[in-house]
Design a protein around this motif. Structure first.
Motif, PDB file in Angstrom:
ATOM      1  N   TYR A   1      74.283 -82.196 -46.886  1.00 55.67           N
ATOM      2  CA  TYR A   1      75.266 -81.515 -46.151  1.00 55.67           C
ATOM      3  C   TYR A   1      74.670 -79.823 -45.732  1.00 55.67           C
ATOM      4  O   TYR A   1      74.073 -79.396 -46.612  1.00 55.67           O
ATOM      5  N   CYS A   2      74.588 -79.703 -44.553  1.00 55.87           N
ATOM      6  CA  CYS A   2      74.277 -78.450 -44.159  1.00 55.87           C
ATOM      7  C   CYS A   2      75.459 -77.264 -43.899  1.00 55.87           C
ATOM      8  O   CYS A   2      76.190 -77.534 -43.089  1.00 55.87           O
ATOM      9  N   GLN A   3      75.659 -76.518 -44.951  1.00 56.58           N
ATOM     10  CA  GLN A   3      76.761 -75.446 -44.864  1.00 56.58           C
ATOM     11  C   GLN A   3      76.717 -74.720 -43.516  1.00 56.58           C
ATOM     12  O   GLN A   3      77.769 -74.478 -42.790  1.00 56.58           O
ATOM     13  N   LEU A   4      75.498 -74.346 -43.235  1.00 56.83           N
ATOM     14  CA  LEU A   4      75.317 -73.250 -42.116  1.00 56.83           C
ATOM     15  C   LEU A   4      75.775 -73.980 -40.801  1.00 56.83           C
ATOM     16  O   LEU A   4      76.404 -73.224 -39.874  1.00 56.83           O
ATOM     17  N   CYS A   5      75.415 -75.197 -40.794  1.00 54.84           N
ATOM     18  CA  CYS A   5      75.751 -75.790 -39.255  1.00 54.84           C
ATOM     19  C   CYS A   5      77.177 -76.960 -39.597  1.00 54.84           C
ATOM     20  O   CYS A   5      77.559 -77.515 -38.645  1.00 54.84           O
ATOM     21  N   GLN A   6      77.547 -76.645 -40.845  1.00 54.86           N
ATOM     22  CA  GLN A   6      78.579 -77.553 -41.307  1.00 54.86           C
ATOM     23  C   GLN A   6      78.629 -79.128 -40.647  1.00 54.86           C
ATOM     24  O   GLN A   6      79.291 -79.701 -40.109  1.00 54.86           O
TER      25      GLN A   6
ATOM     26  N   ASN B   1      65.472 -84.448 -41.240  1.00 50.61           N
ATOM     27  CA  ASN B   1      65.407 -84.250 -39.436  1.00 50.61           C
ATOM     28  C   ASN B   1      66.233 -83.102 -39.030  1.00 50.61           C
ATOM     29  O   ASN B   1      65.928 -82.404 -38.087  1.00 50.61           O
ATOM     30  N   HIS B   2      67.510 -82.753 -39.670  1.00 47.27           N
ATOM     31  CA  HIS B   2      68.209 -81.961 -39.324  1.00 47.27           C
ATOM     32  C   HIS B   2      67.605 -80.698 -39.767  1.00 47.27           C
ATOM     33  O   HIS B   2      67.885 -79.713 -38.702  1.00 47.27           O
ATOM     34  N   LEU B   3      67.134 -80.425 -40.717  1.00 44.74           N
ATOM     35  CA  LEU B   3      66.635 -79.131 -41.181  1.00 44.74           C
ATOM     36  C   LEU B   3      65.512 -78.695 -40.187  1.00 44.74           C
ATOM     37  O   LEU B   3      65.132 -77.552 -40.041  1.00 44.74           O
TER      38      LEU B   3
ATOM     39  N   SER C   1      68.364 -76.983 -33.273  1.00 39.70           N
ATOM     40  CA  SER C   1      69.776 -76.074 -33.386  1.00 39.70           C
ATOM     41  C   SER C   1      69.668 -75.569 -34.902  1.00 39.70           C
ATOM     42  O   SER C   1      70.151 -74.368 -34.896  1.00 39.70           O
ATOM     43  N   HIS C   2      69.326 -76.300 -35.905  1.00 40.24           N
ATOM     44  CA  HIS C   2      69.308 -75.796 -37.197  1.00 40.24           C
ATOM     45  C   HIS C   2      68.286 -74.378 -37.270  1.00 40.24           C
ATOM     46  O   HIS C   2      68.585 -73.322 -37.863  1.00 40.24           O
ATOM     47  N   MET C   3      67.043 -74.809 -36.868  1.00 44.73           N
ATOM     48  CA  MET C   3      66.074 -73.668 -37.078  1.00 44.73           C
ATOM     49  C   MET C   3      66.335 -72.471 -36.030  1.00 44.73           C
ATOM     50  O   MET C   3      66.029 -71.486 -36.632  1.00 44.73           O
TER      51      MET C   3
HETATM   52 ZN   LIG Z   1      71.836 -76.980 -40.367  1.00 44.80          ZN
END
Ligand SMILES: [Zn+2]
Length: 222
Positions: free
Chosen positions: A27-32, A43-45, A49-51
């Motif tokens: 789970y990415c807290q930053l992007c929820q 892949n998300h990291l 958008s995450h970068m």
């Molecule tokens: Zn993220």
């Protein structure tokens, strides 16, 4: 607790629960954003958008603040729920963590400064927030018990009072000694000068015994 048999609904439930727990790591807290598995998370990291979010935070110098914010939120939510659900009763840390993560909105541990429940629990223990027990000497199987802060405060203020009393006693004692010495000096002036060279030493020893020594015991006895 008996081990769930393969194929039973209990077994399925356990498996699902384990999978749910596993998913928390992705789970990415930053992007929820919840990712399905390790690969999806990776892949998300690496996604634009995450970068983009990360570089925004880094250029504004907020990265550390953000981790601090998540960490303190995580801790206060964890402790609040512990207080509500268990008060100051002892509970297995892993079991309680399961309760904590039931809330889908919870702050995820991977956005805090702690990289495991164990290190978080140890942090709580070190700061006197919970008492940590290690019943079977296994690091990952810790038991926690919330320390009642109000009782702790009463205990601390009582200890402080005792310390203050002690300091006051020492001060009084020192005053008495000083006064005793003063009298002693005064006494030394009045007698006529002795003829023998050993005279003054004898005299001062004698007066010291009389003026100072008994006073020390009397103060502690009162
Ligand atoms: Zn993220």
């Amino acid at each position: 607790m008996a081990k769930a048999q393969i194929g039973t609904s209990k077994y399925q439930a356990k498996k699902l629960k384990a999978a749910g727990l596993q998913k928390l790591k992705y789970y990415c807290q930053l992007c929820q954003k919840q990712c399905r598995d390790a690969n999806g998370f990776k892949n998300h990291l690496a996604s634009p958008s995450h970068m983009g979010r990360i570089s925004n935070i880094q250029t504004s110098g907020q990265a550390k603040t953000l981790v601090d914010t998540y960490s303190s939120q995580f801790q206060s939510e964890f402790i609040n729920l512990l207080r509500i659900n268990h008060g100051t009763k002892k509970i297995n840390a892993n079991r309680f963590y399961q309760e904590y993560i039931q809330d889908k909105e919870h702050i995820h541990m991977n956005s805090t400064r702690w990289n495991s429940l164990t290190s978080f629990v140890k942090h709580l223990g070190k700061n006197g927030i919970v008492r940590v027990e290690n019943p079977d000497e296994q690091e990952f199987n810790l038991e926690i018990r919330l320390i009642d802060q109000t009782q702790q405060q009463v205990k601390e203020s009582r200890e402080k009072e005792m310390k203050d009393d002690e300091e006051l006693n020492i001060k009084l004692l020192n005053d008495q000694i000083k006064r005793g010495r003063h009298q002693e000096e005064g006494a030394r002036v009045t007698p006529p000068p002795p003829v023998l060279p050993t005279g003054p030493i004898k005299l001062s020893l004698k007066s010291k015994k009389k003026s100072t020594a008994p006073k020390i015991t009397s103060i502690f006895n009162q």
